[in-house]
Write a protein that holds these residues in place. Sequence first.
Motif, PDB file in Angstrom:
ATOM      1  N   GLU A   1      45.863  42.568  39.239  1.00 33.01           N
ATOM      2  CA  GLU A   1      46.507  43.230  39.797  1.00 33.01           C
ATOM      3  C   GLU A   1      44.403  44.009  40.887  1.00 33.01           C
ATOM      4  OE1 GLU A   1      48.804  47.561  40.781  1.00 33.01           O
ATOM      5  OE2 GLU A   1      48.977  46.630  38.761  1.00 33.01           O
ATOM      6  N   VAL A   2      45.038  43.504  42.027  1.00 28.94           N
ATOM      7  CA  VAL A   2      43.833  43.924  42.993  1.00 28.94           C
ATOM      8  C   VAL A   2      44.269  45.031  43.919  1.00 28.94           C
ATOM      9  CG1 VAL A   2      42.297  42.775  44.447  1.00 28.94           C
ATOM     10  CG2 VAL A   2      43.284  41.247  42.382  1.00 28.94           C
TER      11      VAL A   2
ATOM     12  N   ILE B   1      36.638  45.191  45.238  1.00 27.52           N
ATOM     13  CA  ILE B   1      37.663  44.844  44.539  1.00 27.52           C
ATOM     14  C   ILE B   1      37.371  45.490  43.166  1.00 27.52           C
ATOM     15  CG2 ILE B   1      38.354  43.213  45.752  1.00 27.52           C
ATOM     16  CD1 ILE B   1      38.429  41.027  43.084  1.00 27.52           C
ATOM     17  N   ARG B   2      38.766  46.361  43.171  1.00 31.85           N
ATOM     18  CA  ARG B   2      39.205  46.939  41.961  1.00 31.85           C
ATOM     19  C   ARG B   2      40.261  45.792  41.059  1.00 31.85           C
ATOM     20  NH1 ARG B   2      37.891  51.387  38.761  1.00 31.85           N
ATOM     21  NH2 ARG B   2      36.937  52.043  40.737  1.00 31.85           N
ATOM     22  N   VAL B   3      39.925  45.674  39.850  1.00 28.60           N
ATOM     23  CA  VAL B   3      41.130  44.466  39.198  1.00 28.60           C
ATOM     24  C   VAL B   3      41.001  45.388  38.134  1.00 28.60           C
ATOM     25  CG1 VAL B   3      41.386  42.164  38.252  1.00 28.60           C
ATOM     26  CG2 VAL B   3      39.883  42.513  40.265  1.00 28.60           C
ATOM     27  N   ARG B   4      43.246  45.450  37.734  1.00 31.72           N
ATOM     28  CA  ARG B   4      43.078  46.164  36.304  1.00 31.72           C
ATOM     29  C   ARG B   4      44.223  44.704  35.803  1.00 31.72           C
ATOM     30  NH1 ARG B   4      46.042  51.258  36.570  1.00 31.72           N
ATOM     31  NH2 ARG B   4      44.086  51.225  36.865  1.00 31.72           N
ATOM     32  N   PRO B   5      43.851  44.015  34.660  1.00 31.87           N
ATOM     33  CA  PRO B   5      44.252  42.821  33.972  1.00 31.87           C
ATOM     34  C   PRO B   5      45.570  43.282  33.331  1.00 31.87           C
ATOM     35  CG  PRO B   5      41.781  43.122  33.304  1.00 31.87           C
ATOM     36  CD  PRO B   5      42.338  44.538  34.126  1.00 31.87           C
ATOM     37  N   VAL B   6      46.771  42.291  33.652  1.00 33.70           N
ATOM     38  CA  VAL B   6      47.819  42.282  33.731  1.00 33.70           C
ATOM     39  C   VAL B   6      48.161  41.717  32.037  1.00 33.70           C
ATOM     40  CG1 VAL B   6      49.625  41.650  34.424  1.00 33.70           C
ATOM     41  CG2 VAL B   6      48.109  42.520  36.175  1.00 33.70           C
ATOM     42  N   SER B   7      48.341  42.349  31.265  1.00 37.65           N
ATOM     43  CA  SER B   7      48.810  41.667  29.722  1.00 37.65           C
ATOM     44  C   SER B   7      50.334  40.913  30.112  1.00 37.65           C
ATOM     45  CB  SER B   7      49.443  43.022  28.815  1.00 37.65           C
ATOM     46  OG  SER B   7      48.491  43.690  28.341  1.00 37.65           O
TER      47      SER B   7
ATOM     48  N   ALA C   1      35.668  51.702  30.960  1.00 33.48           N
ATOM     49  CA  ALA C   1      36.468  51.788  30.237  1.00 33.48           C
ATOM     50  C   ALA C   1      37.513  51.590  29.460  1.00 33.48           C
ATOM     51  CB  ALA C   1      35.733  53.375  29.369  1.00 33.48           C
ATOM     52  N   ASN C   2      38.283  51.961  31.115  1.00 37.89           N
ATOM     53  CA  ASN C   2      39.912  52.070  31.376  1.00 37.89           C
ATOM     54  C   ASN C   2      40.297  50.288  30.947  1.00 37.89           C
ATOM     55  OD1 ASN C   2      39.343  51.089  33.644  1.00 37.89           O
ATOM     56  ND2 ASN C   2      40.714  52.922  33.999  1.00 37.89           N
ATOM     57  N   GLY C   3      39.522  49.141  31.131  1.00 35.42           N
ATOM     58  CA  GLY C   3      39.503  48.200  31.322  1.00 35.42           C
ATOM     59  C   GLY C   3      39.793  47.485  32.626  1.00 35.42           C
ATOM     60  N   ASP C   4      39.611  48.492  33.922  1.00 34.44           N
ATOM     61  CA  ASP C   4      39.558  47.505  35.012  1.00 34.44           C
ATOM     62  C   ASP C   4      38.577  46.879  34.983  1.00 34.44           C
ATOM     63  OD1 ASP C   4      41.797  48.975  35.158  1.00 34.44           O
ATOM     64  OD2 ASP C   4      41.042  50.292  36.499  1.00 34.44           O
ATOM     65  N   TYR C   5      38.276  46.678  36.188  1.00 31.30           N
ATOM     66  CA  TYR C   5      36.573  45.811  36.714  1.00 31.30           C
ATOM     67  C   TYR C   5      36.680  46.642  37.659  1.00 31.30           C
ATOM     68  CZ  TYR C   5      36.723  42.868  31.911  1.00 31.30           C
ATOM     69  OH  TYR C   5      36.891  42.599  30.962  1.00 31.30           O
ATOM     70  N   VAL C   6      34.888  46.373  38.493  1.00 31.73           N
ATOM     71  CA  VAL C   6      35.314  46.825  39.859  1.00 31.73           C
ATOM     72  C   VAL C   6      34.144  45.129  40.545  1.00 31.73           C
ATOM     73  CG1 VAL C   6      33.615  47.229  41.538  1.00 31.73           C
ATOM     74  CG2 VAL C   6      34.815  49.146  39.601  1.00 31.73           C
ATOM     75  N   VAL C   7      34.979  44.543  41.059  1.00 29.31           N
ATOM     76  CA  VAL C   7      33.845  42.939  41.212  1.00 29.31           C
ATOM     77  C   VAL C   7      33.256  42.828  43.085  1.00 29.31           C
ATOM     78  CG1 VAL C   7      34.299  41.024  41.778  1.00 29.31           C
ATOM     79  CG2 VAL C   7      34.848  42.077  39.800  1.00 29.31           C
ATOM     80  N   ALA C   8      32.501  42.548  42.960  1.00 31.69           N
ATOM     81  CA  ALA C   8      31.707  42.604  44.749  1.00 31.69           C
ATOM     82  C   ALA C   8      31.386  41.396  44.628  1.00 31.69           C
ATOM     83  CB  ALA C   8      30.632  43.840  44.609  1.00 31.69           C
TER      84      ALA C   8
ATOM     85  N   THR D   1      36.477  33.606  39.074  1.00 30.26           N
ATOM     86  CA  THR D   1      37.689  33.216  38.182  1.00 30.26           C
ATOM     87  C   THR D   1      37.878  34.558  37.282  1.00 30.26           C
ATOM     88  OG1 THR D   1      36.232  32.358  36.505  1.00 30.26           O
ATOM     89  CG2 THR D   1      37.646  30.827  37.935  1.00 30.26           C
ATOM     90  N   TRP D   2      38.804  35.382  36.731  1.00 28.24           N
ATOM     91  CA  TRP D   2      38.798  35.993  35.928  1.00 28.24           C
ATOM     92  C   TRP D   2      38.198  35.938  34.388  1.00 28.24           C
ATOM     93  CZ3 TRP D   2      39.794  38.880  39.628  1.00 28.24           C
ATOM     94  CH2 TRP D   2      40.508  39.173  40.963  1.00 28.24           C
ATOM     95  N   GLN D   3      37.853  34.444  34.242  1.00 25.07           N
ATOM     96  CA  GLN D   3      37.132  34.377  32.616  1.00 25.07           C
ATOM     97  C   GLN D   3      35.596  34.854  32.929  1.00 25.07           C
ATOM     98  OE1 GLN D   3      37.844  30.209  31.565  1.00 25.07           O
ATOM     99  NE2 GLN D   3      37.010  31.359  29.253  1.00 25.07           N
ATOM    100  N   GLN D   4      35.247  35.114  34.393  1.00 27.83           N
ATOM    101  CA  GLN D   4      34.385  34.810  34.495  1.00 27.83           C
ATOM    102  C   GLN D   4      33.804  36.299  34.517  1.00 27.83           C
ATOM    103  OE1 GLN D   4      34.061  32.176  38.236  1.00 27.83           O
ATOM    104  NE2 GLN D   4      31.800  31.909  37.190  1.00 27.83           N
ATOM    105  N   VAL D   5      34.636  36.991  35.612  1.00 23.19           N
ATOM    106  CA  VAL D   5      34.951  38.367  34.800  1.00 23.19           C
ATOM    107  C   VAL D   5      34.545  39.197  34.248  1.00 23.19           C
ATOM    108  CG1 VAL D   5      36.440  40.528  36.051  1.00 23.19           C
ATOM    109  CG2 VAL D   5      35.827  38.982  37.695  1.00 23.19           C
ATOM    110  N   GLY D   6      35.552  38.334  33.231  1.00 26.02           N
ATOM    111  CA  GLY D   6      35.853  39.412  31.704  1.00 26.02           C
ATOM    112  C   GLY D   6      37.552  38.999  31.266  1.00 26.02           C
TER     113      GLY D   6
END
Length: 447
Positions: free
Chosen positions: A412-413, A441-447, A379-386, A401-406
Amino acid sequence: MNRTRNTALLGALSSLALALTGIGTAPSASASDNGQSLRPAMGWSSWSLVRRTPSEAAVEAQADAMAKSGLASHGFVYVNLDDFWQKCDDNGFVVDSYGRWAVDSAKFPSGIKALADHIHAKGLKFGFYVTPGIAKNAVTRNTPVEGTPYHAQDIADTSKSEKNYNCKNMYYLDYGKPGAQEFVDSWARQFASWGVDYLKIDGVGSDDVADVRAWDKALRATGRPINFALSNNLPIADATTWKELANSWRTQGDVECYCGPGPNGSGYPLTDWSHVSSRFDSAASWAPYAGPGGWNDLDSLEIGGGDQVGLTADQRRSVFTLWAMAASPLLLGTDLTQLDPVDRAMLTNDRLIGVDQDGAAGERIVNDGSRQVWRKREANGDYVVALFNTAASGSAAVGVTWQQVGFTGDGEVTDLWSGKHTGVVADSYSATLRPGETRLIRVRPVS
């Protein structure tokens, strides 16, 4: 056991979970509202290690080890006694005066309540086991149904044999007959009086919906909070029913390979990679049905015994990663009294536990042969990716790709297995993985 730390950890995980959201559209059927398993259960189950020879001493030793090892302080709290606690004769299960299975006193001389009391004294919870139906011996003796004018012959359908893996000789219950629900109620009251906190009902299939419904009703009526689990290899066609009535359901057959040197394939190895890798597809199919109150159970987590369990360290990390991404219950099947130090570090990694306990099952977004990628969105905008290489041999480059992730742009990984902050990565992420290896990994999108 550090109970303060345990309480703090579980509270933190619950707070985290409340902040998370699923990424798919869940089926319309509501989850069980019995108040149990808002997050997947964590603990130990006797079947993988002990198989057909459980005993009071063996189960107590695992409970003691769970508390002493520190696993309990990371959320592993259930100690579950599986099958073969019962006494059999030539006609099936020996029964008590009300037609319920009798405890094998040679294995459990102090009784089941004393075992539960021992486990509870460690700050842990006690799990137990049953299968649907009524025993042949109950019908032959025509035992009364406790507290009613009915008897076993009034409620048994002797034209059909229920599935059972131990003493066999179980008949279906006819729930159209008065006394059938009351028989299950009687059994549930007995279990509650013994201190059962978790009940696994095994041998369940599409023909057993009435039994599952009866047990759900009976467990609620006891007034004791009891986590209700279904097993095994349940049909996905009935997934919305399992979700409505139970807190977890086994999505496939046993994870054990039955390839050990002991009787019935017992002993090490407990499993192999083929029994694990087959769960990727089923986990993807079942993902929409998981959520607070009901979880897809991928079976025992065979981590704790090192390489002797039948999996390499890379494969064991992949197992934990898949179970966590699927939000499966984490029920260990290994010998906690001989906990491998490498595996102990895996099992006490709170970053991995947090992924499992975050309240949502991930989805598979890349399925390219042995190259797989799964994700969860927070909900905070982070993604968990395996990322996984599920091949049994040969390294592979796995990417997404980050686009595939969302999202698009930079991310930021942080590596969740090591805790290492990788930094900002543009557009995509990839890793060359050994056979059976994973990257989480946990990914935080960077504006």
